[in-house]
Design a protein around this motif. Structure first.
Motif, short mmCIF file in Angstrom:
data_model
loop_
_atom_site.label_atom_id
_atom_site.label_comp_id
_atom_site.label_asym_id
_atom_site.label_seq_id
_atom_site.Cartn_x
_atom_site.Cartn_y
_atom_site.Cartn_z
N ALA A 268 -2.33 19.05 7.95
CA ALA A 268 -1.35 18.41 7.07
C ALA A 268 -1.14 16.95 7.44
N SER A 269 -1.17 16.68 8.76
CA SER A 269 -1.02 15.29 9.21
C SER A 269 -2.19 14.43 8.72
N ALA A 270 -3.39 15.00 8.72
CA ALA A 270 -4.57 14.26 8.24
C ALA A 270 -4.43 13.92 6.76
N VAL A 271 -3.90 14.87 5.98
CA VAL A 271 -3.69 14.60 4.55
C VAL A 271 -2.63 13.52 4.36
N GLY A 272 -1.57 13.57 5.17
CA GLY A 272 -0.55 12.52 5.10
C GLY A 272 -1.13 11.15 5.43
N GLN A 273 -2.01 11.10 6.43
CA GLN A 273 -2.66 9.83 6.78
C GLN A 273 -3.56 9.34 5.64
N PHE A 274 -4.17 10.27 4.93
CA PHE A 274 -5.01 9.91 3.78
C PHE A 274 -4.20 9.11 2.77
N TRP A 275 -3.01 9.60 2.40
CA TRP A 275 -2.17 8.91 1.42
C TRP A 275 -1.60 7.61 1.98
N LEU A 276 -1.26 7.60 3.27
CA LEU A 276 -0.76 6.37 3.88
C LEU A 276 -1.85 5.30 3.90
N ASN A 277 -3.08 5.70 4.23
CA ASN A 277 -4.19 4.75 4.23
C ASN A 277 -4.48 4.22 2.83
N MET A 278 -4.22 5.03 1.81
CA MET A 278 -4.41 4.55 0.44
C MET A 278 -3.45 3.40 0.14
N THR A 279 -2.23 3.51 0.64
CA THR A 279 -1.26 2.43 0.45
C THR A 279 -1.69 1.17 1.20
N ILE A 280 -2.13 1.34 2.44
CA ILE A 280 -2.58 0.20 3.24
C ILE A 280 -3.81 -0.45 2.60
N GLY A 281 -4.71 0.38 2.07
CA GLY A 281 -5.90 -0.15 1.41
C GLY A 281 -5.57 -1.01 0.21
N CYS A 282 -4.49 -0.66 -0.49
CA CYS A 282 -4.07 -1.46 -1.65
C CYS A 282 -3.64 -2.87 -1.23
N VAL A 283 -3.00 -2.97 -0.07
CA VAL A 283 -2.60 -4.29 0.44
C VAL A 283 -3.83 -5.16 0.68
N LEU A 284 -4.84 -4.58 1.32
CA LEU A 284 -6.10 -5.31 1.53
C LEU A 284 -6.75 -5.64 0.19
N GLY A 285 -6.72 -4.71 -0.75
CA GLY A 285 -7.30 -4.94 -2.06
C GLY A 285 -6.65 -6.09 -2.80
N LEU A 286 -5.32 -6.23 -2.67
CA LEU A 286 -4.61 -7.34 -3.32
C LEU A 286 -5.13 -8.68 -2.82
N LEU A 287 -5.36 -8.77 -1.52
CA LEU A 287 -5.88 -10.02 -0.94
C LEU A 287 -7.30 -10.29 -1.42
#
Length: 427
Positions: A268-287
């Motif tokens: 479950a923690s790995a799945v939570g990290q998956f969604w958290l990383n998706m948010t972080i990836g969006c920040v990089l994508g904006l740049l």
């Protein structure tokens, strides 16, 4: 082509947050639904199916209705339907009502998705749409991440809180209904905002002064359905949602069966990290979208996803626990870029096009059952998950065949134009 409407941009970005709240409400309350209704996992699986199948039912008609009645009317309808659906379930918390409520919420969310994407393109300007779409995806991810926190806060609300009197109306054995009550209140607030918000005379649909006849609308829709570009981007949206849901829903089971990881804790923690990383990836994508063409970014993120998936499915436990959650970051910008490329590849009828594209979200209803069926037939979830390479390969292929009429504004493109301008000045 540039049209700036900050209030409309704010409305759409707020809409992405509300859609995320409602779309992800099943996550934190799923165990309670199973327990309180006394149902098994198979029957409980119909909850997300009822929600996602509504996209296939409503998205194309929603595109036609947006072209006919406009964005404001359809958003008012969607938020009204959402408020009524949540309110009905709060008043009648039964299994059948839950299914009906989730299906109606899916209908409403499909309408909002169809309306908001072309409206954001209009409000921000077509050349800025890719950037704003990723920003919307970032807010969507943040809202998804805090939904469980909001649920925990609601269930532990002190008696002096202003919302507490409303919770007294809920059954004591079903505190999770507080989420539905909160979402009903949010939808009502959005209705008030929409009612008093002045829309510009010409919005995303750019409707003509005289409304189209039903025959002409159906004829136009049929031409869009036969359009090769629309068809290819529909498949792209289907592939993306199937890929995202397939990874997110299979990850914990894969780690449990292949690497003997505890699904309730580490999985479950790995799945939570998956969604958290998706948010972080969006920040990089904006740049990156300010620096490079969105197709180049899609190629980079797609290649990284391919590498992470290979390593995650072939490596040992530590590598799998590292690579599979990181896929959230590499998938993060794909939805926004695919949608932006699709709309920017069409000269008009963006509401109807968005309706066809959003019907591709139905891919989320079939990914997990298909992977489960393959895993049972092959007696190996690892072999079944190799199927995920098919939608990922198609998404990467977009880079080579997409021909947008408008490119996202970026530093690299402006840098390429500067030498030519200098030569003209010398001449």
């Amino acid at each position: 082509m540039r049209s700036q409407h900050p209030v409309l941009i704010l409305l759409v970005l707020t809409g992405f947050i509300t859609v995320s709240f409602i779309t992800n409400l099943l996550g934190p309350i799923f165990p309670e639904l199973i327990s309180d209704f006394g149902i098994g996992l198979m029957l409980a699986g119909f909850f997300p199916f009822a929600f996602f199948i509504a996209y296939g039912v409503m998205s194309v008609p929603a595109g036609l209705l947006v072209e006919r009645f406009g964005e404001r009317a359809m958003m008012l309808f969607a938020y009204s339907l959402s408020a009524l659906s949540c309110g009905l379930f709060v008043l009648l918390p039964h299994f059948a009502v839950a299914m009906l409520s989730l299906f109606c919420l899916g209908l409403a969310m499909s309408v909002l998705q169809v309306v908001m994407n072309p409206l954001l393109r209009f409000a921000a300007g077509s050349e800025h749409y890719s950037f704003m779409a990723v920003l919307g995806q970032l807010l969507f991810g943040l809202a998804a991440a805090i939904t469980p926190v909001i649920y925990q806060q609601l269930t532990a609300l002190p008696s002096d809180a202003w919302l507490y009197p409303l919770l007294l109306w809920l059954p004591a054995t079903m505190p999770w209904l507080s989420l539905y009550l909160l979402f009903a209140v949010i939808c009502l607030l959005m209705l008030v905002w929409l009612w008093f918000l002045p829309f510009p005379k010409h919005t995303a649909t750019e409707a003509a002064a005289e409304p189209e006849s039903a025959h002409h609308m159906l004829q136009s829709q049929w031409l869009l359905l036969k359009n090769r570009t629309v068809q290819k981007f529909f498949v792209a949206i289907f592939c993306y949602v199937a890929l995202e849901q397939g990874i997110a829903n299979s990850m914990a089971v894969y780690l449990q069966q292949v690497h003997q990881v505890d699904a309730a804790s580490t999985g479950a923690s790995a799945v939570g990290q998956f969604w958290l990383n998706m948010t972080i990836g969006c920040v990089l994508g904006l740049l990156l979208l300010k620096l490079f063409d969105c197709r180049f970014i899609l190629l980079i993120f797609g290649t990284v996803s391919l590498l992470l998936l290979v390593l995650g499915l072939s490596g040992d436990k530590p590598l799998a626990l590292w690579c599979l959650p990181l896929l959230g970051g590499s998938l993060s910008v794909m939805w926004s870029i695919i949608f932006a490329l699709a709309l920017n590849s069409m000269p008009g009828q963006h509401g109807a096009v968005a309706g066809i594209l959003c019907s591709g979200i139905i891919g989320g209803a079939f990914a997990s059952p298909l992977l489960g069926l393959l895993a049972e037939q092959l007696d190996s979830i690892r072999l079944a998950m190799l199927l995920l390479f098919v939608p990922l390969a198609y998404i990467i292929s977009i880079v080579f065949w997409a021909r947008p009429l408008v490119n996202n504004q970026n530093w690299w493109a402006s840098r390429q134009r500067q030498p030519a301008a200098g030569l003209e000045d010398v001449a």
